[in-house]
Enzyme design. Sequence first.
Site, short mmCIF file in Angstrom:
data_model
loop_
_atom_site.label_atom_id
_atom_site.label_comp_id
_atom_site.label_asym_id
_atom_site.label_seq_id
_atom_site.Cartn_x
_atom_site.Cartn_y
_atom_site.Cartn_z
N ARG A 104 -6.78 0.45 -0.11
CA ARG A 104 -8.04 0.74 0.57
C ARG A 104 -8.36 2.22 0.42
O ARG A 104 -7.55 3.06 0.80
CB ARG A 104 -7.89 0.39 2.04
CG ARG A 104 -9.04 -0.37 2.57
CD ARG A 104 -8.64 -0.98 3.89
NE ARG A 104 -8.68 -2.41 3.78
CZ ARG A 104 -9.77 -3.12 4.06
NH1 ARG A 104 -10.86 -2.56 4.47
NH2 ARG A 104 -9.76 -4.41 3.91
N THR A 108 -13.97 5.52 1.86
CA THR A 108 -14.99 4.45 1.89
C THR A 108 -14.47 3.20 2.60
O THR A 108 -15.26 2.35 3.00
CB THR A 108 -15.39 4.05 0.47
OG1 THR A 108 -14.25 3.44 -0.16
CG2 THR A 108 -15.86 5.23 -0.34
N ASP A 200 3.47 -5.65 10.56
CA ASP A 200 3.11 -5.34 9.16
C ASP A 200 4.00 -6.15 8.22
O ASP A 200 5.21 -5.91 8.13
CB ASP A 200 3.28 -3.83 8.92
CG ASP A 200 2.72 -3.42 7.57
OD1 ASP A 200 3.18 -3.97 6.54
OD2 ASP A 200 1.82 -2.57 7.54
N ASP A 203 5.87 -4.12 5.36
CA ASP A 203 6.97 -3.30 5.87
C ASP A 203 8.15 -4.16 6.30
O ASP A 203 9.32 -3.80 6.07
CB ASP A 203 6.49 -2.45 7.05
CG ASP A 203 5.67 -1.26 6.60
OD1 ASP A 203 5.69 -0.93 5.39
OD2 ASP A 203 4.98 -0.67 7.45
#
Length: 209
Positions: A104, A108, A200, A203
Site C-alpha cells: 500500500r 495515496t 496480523d 506476522d
Amino acid sequence: MNKVFELNHPLIQHKLTLIRDKNTGAKEFRELIKEVSMLMAYEVTRELPLEDVEVETPICVMKGKAIAGRKLAIVPILRAGLGMVDGFLSLLPAAKVGHVGLYRDPETLNPVEYYCKLPSDVPERDLLVLDPMLATGGSARAAIRFIKNRGARNIKLISIISCPEGIAAVHSEHPDVDIFVAAIDEKLNDHAYIVPGLGDAGDRLFGTK
Ligand code: PRP
Ligand code: URA
C-alpha cells in the site's frame, strides 16, 4: 452477481477458533492455516465437473468418474496468502501456482503491484485467489484487477476470515467473483484490522512481529 459462501464445516470452525487464539504459536498457527485451507479447498471444488472414464479393477472393467480436464491455478496474495498454498496443493497437486505481490502506497493508500507471475495460459484456467484476511478488501480488489488485466476470466476468492466491509468492496468492483470464507466477522477497527479476527496474519505466519 457474486455469491458469498460461508464454509461452516465443524472441522473448519473448530480449527478456526484455535487459529484465532492469541496463545497459538507460529508453528501451530502455520499448521492450522494449512489444514483449514485444505478443508476449504475440498468445499470450493465441490462443483468441479466430472466425466466418465474407463477403469479396470482387479475384477472387471467399469466406468468411473474423473475431473473433466478443468485447468486450475491458485494465486496467493503475498505475503500471507503463501500460508494457504500447501493446503490447496495437497488436494490439487496438478494446479499451477501464480503469485501477486502488493503493498500500500503510504501516501495515496492505493495498492501498488510489486510482483505478478501467472501461468501463461491464464485465460483458460479457473483461478483461486488466496488470502487469509479480507479486511478493507483493498488488496483483494487490486489483486483481482491485476490478474484480470492479464486475461483471467474465471476467478474465485478464498479468505479464511472476512468482514462485511471487505465483502462489499470486492462485490462492488468484481461482481463476477464468488467469495468463499470460513467466517464473516463483525467489523473493522480504526486500524483496519478485523474484529475479532486473528490479528496480523502475515506476522503470525512468519513470526515477524
Ligand atoms: C494482509 C492480508 C491481506 C490484507 C488484507 O496483508 O494478508 O493481504 O492485509 O487487508 P485489506 O483487505 O485491508 O487489503 P498485509 O498488507 O498485512 O501484508 P502481508 O501479507 O505481507 O503481511
Ligand atoms: N490484515 C491482517 O493480517 N489482519 C487484519 O485483521 C486485517 C488485515
